[in-house]
Design a protein around this motif. Structure first.
Motif, PDB file in Angstrom:
ATOM      1  N   TRP A 172      74.096  34.143  43.476  1.00 35.93           N
ATOM      2  CA  TRP A 172      74.771  34.736  42.318  1.00 35.93           C
ATOM      3  C   TRP A 172      75.730  35.849  42.751  1.00 35.93           C
ATOM      4  CZ3 TRP A 172      73.197  39.199  38.894  1.00 35.93           C
ATOM      5  CH2 TRP A 172      74.042  39.276  37.771  1.00 35.93           C
ATOM      6  N   GLU A 202      78.748  34.168  44.073  1.00 40.55           N
ATOM      7  CA  GLU A 202      79.476  33.574  42.942  1.00 40.55           C
ATOM      8  C   GLU A 202      80.253  34.639  42.169  1.00 40.55           C
ATOM      9  OE1 GLU A 202      77.940  32.080  38.682  1.00 40.55           O
ATOM     10  OE2 GLU A 202      77.222  30.853  40.356  1.00 40.55           O
ATOM     11  N   ARG A 203      79.681  35.807  42.056  1.00 37.94           N
ATOM     12  CA  ARG A 203      80.274  36.890  41.259  1.00 37.94           C
ATOM     13  C   ARG A 203      81.368  37.640  42.011  1.00 37.94           C
ATOM     14  NH1 ARG A 203      76.371  41.413  38.347  1.00 37.94           N
ATOM     15  NH2 ARG A 203      78.003  42.724  37.425  1.00 37.94           N
ATOM     16  N   TYR A 204      81.161  37.883  43.312  1.00 38.54           N
ATOM     17  CA  TYR A 204      82.074  38.746  44.055  1.00 38.54           C
ATOM     18  C   TYR A 204      82.781  38.052  45.218  1.00 38.54           C
ATOM     19  CZ  TYR A 204      79.688  42.510  41.560  1.00 38.54           C
ATOM     20  OH  TYR A 204      79.164  43.320  40.586  1.00 38.54           O
TER      21      TYR A 204
END
Length: 294
Positions: free
Chosen positions: A243, A246-248
């Motif tokens: 995650w 995926e986010r950064y």
């Protein structure tokens, strides 16, 4: 093995464990391990080809190919003269950890009893007898995971502190699943779904998983792994890293790891790189994890 246990039991004193390891290693084989220095300009290594490993690759071939993929496709660094050593059994593995990686003898024997592989700033130490009984996909996974730890050590070399244990282990599994995908062995998305299924099948319900901030230290990680199992530690850590990436993006995570090579206070790195408080991310990751259980 019974003879070896009786011999080692009779050896006393501070040097006894090392003497026992040396004796056992000498009995096991005249050459205690096979070794290879990884060569990143090796001819014929195509990181994108799914059949590059061949039909029955040994551990040294797997390590060379996997390292090439990690370096060329994932852009992670290796130290000069990264060496892979394959030992024939538990005794030679333990002796090698003492002689070639400066482990204390008692610690080396403890690790040799339970470990298939050990990463160090010098490279990889592998138990060949255990590795040879594994499927190729599993051998690739173990070697990729441990080589990722070598990358992590290289990124922070000479600095202060280390990232939290859950970050290092989650990232190593992220690398493992990326390598399996890049070699055409299993899609990354399929690996991620298998992790989720394993967590849901875990004997420890998600509500009893420890928070990530309780898995920062190595001793607490080991304790949780023994008491609560794979899903509560490795599974949870991988999904958090998945995650985070995926986010950064993976470059942001690599930048975070490289900051540990400097002299800034380690606690300052998270907010400086990700722009969000560590506690906030941990809380959000926990909420996402609990959604798996419905």
């Amino acid at each position: 093995m019974r003879l070896a246990m009786r011999v080692s039991a009779r050896i006393a004193g501070a040097g006894g464990a090392l003497a026992a390891l040396t004796l056992l290693a000498g009995c096991a084989a005249s050459t205690p391990y096979r070794t290879r220095v990884l060569a990143f300009d090796a001819p014929g290594v195509d990181a994108g080809a799914g059949t590059v490993l061949g039909s029955d690759p040994d551990e040294l071939r797997i390590a060379q190919v996997v390292a090439q993929v990690i370096r060329e496709r994932l852009r992670l660094p290796f130290p000069p003269d990264t060496t892979v050593r394959v030992y024939v059994n538990q005794a030679t593995f333990a002796a090698g950890l003492v002689q070639d990686d400066s482990h204390v003898s008692d610690e080396a024997w403890d690790r040799a009893r339970v470990a298939v592989a050990v990463a160090s700033p010098r490279g990889l130490f592998l138990r060949g007898d255990l590795m040879s009984s594994m499927r190729v996909l599993d051998r690739v996974g173990v070697i990729a995971h441990e080589l990722a730890h070598v990358n992590q050590m290289e990124m922070r070399r000479g600095g202060r502190g280390v990232p939290a244990q859950w970050i290092r282990e989650g990232h190593a599994d992220w690398v493992k699943y990326q390598v399996l995908d890049l070699l055409g062995m299993r899609p990354y998305s399929e690996s991620r779904e298998e992790v989720k299924r394993a967590i849901l099948r875990s004997a420890t319900p998600i509500r009893f998983f420890p928070p990530l901030n309780e898995l920062s230290r190595g001793d607490r990680w080991t304790d949780a792994s023994v008491r609560l199992g794979w899903g509560a530690t490795y599974g949870q850590a991988f999904l958090a890293i998945d995650w985070l990436v995926e986010r950064y993006g993976i470059e942001r995570l690599n930048a975070f790891s490289r900051r540990f090579a400097g002299n800034e206070p380690p606690r300052s790195h998270w907010a400086a790189v990700f722009g969000v408080e560590y506690a906030e991310f941990v809380s959000q990751a926990r909420a996402r994890l609990e959604q798996l259980g419905g």
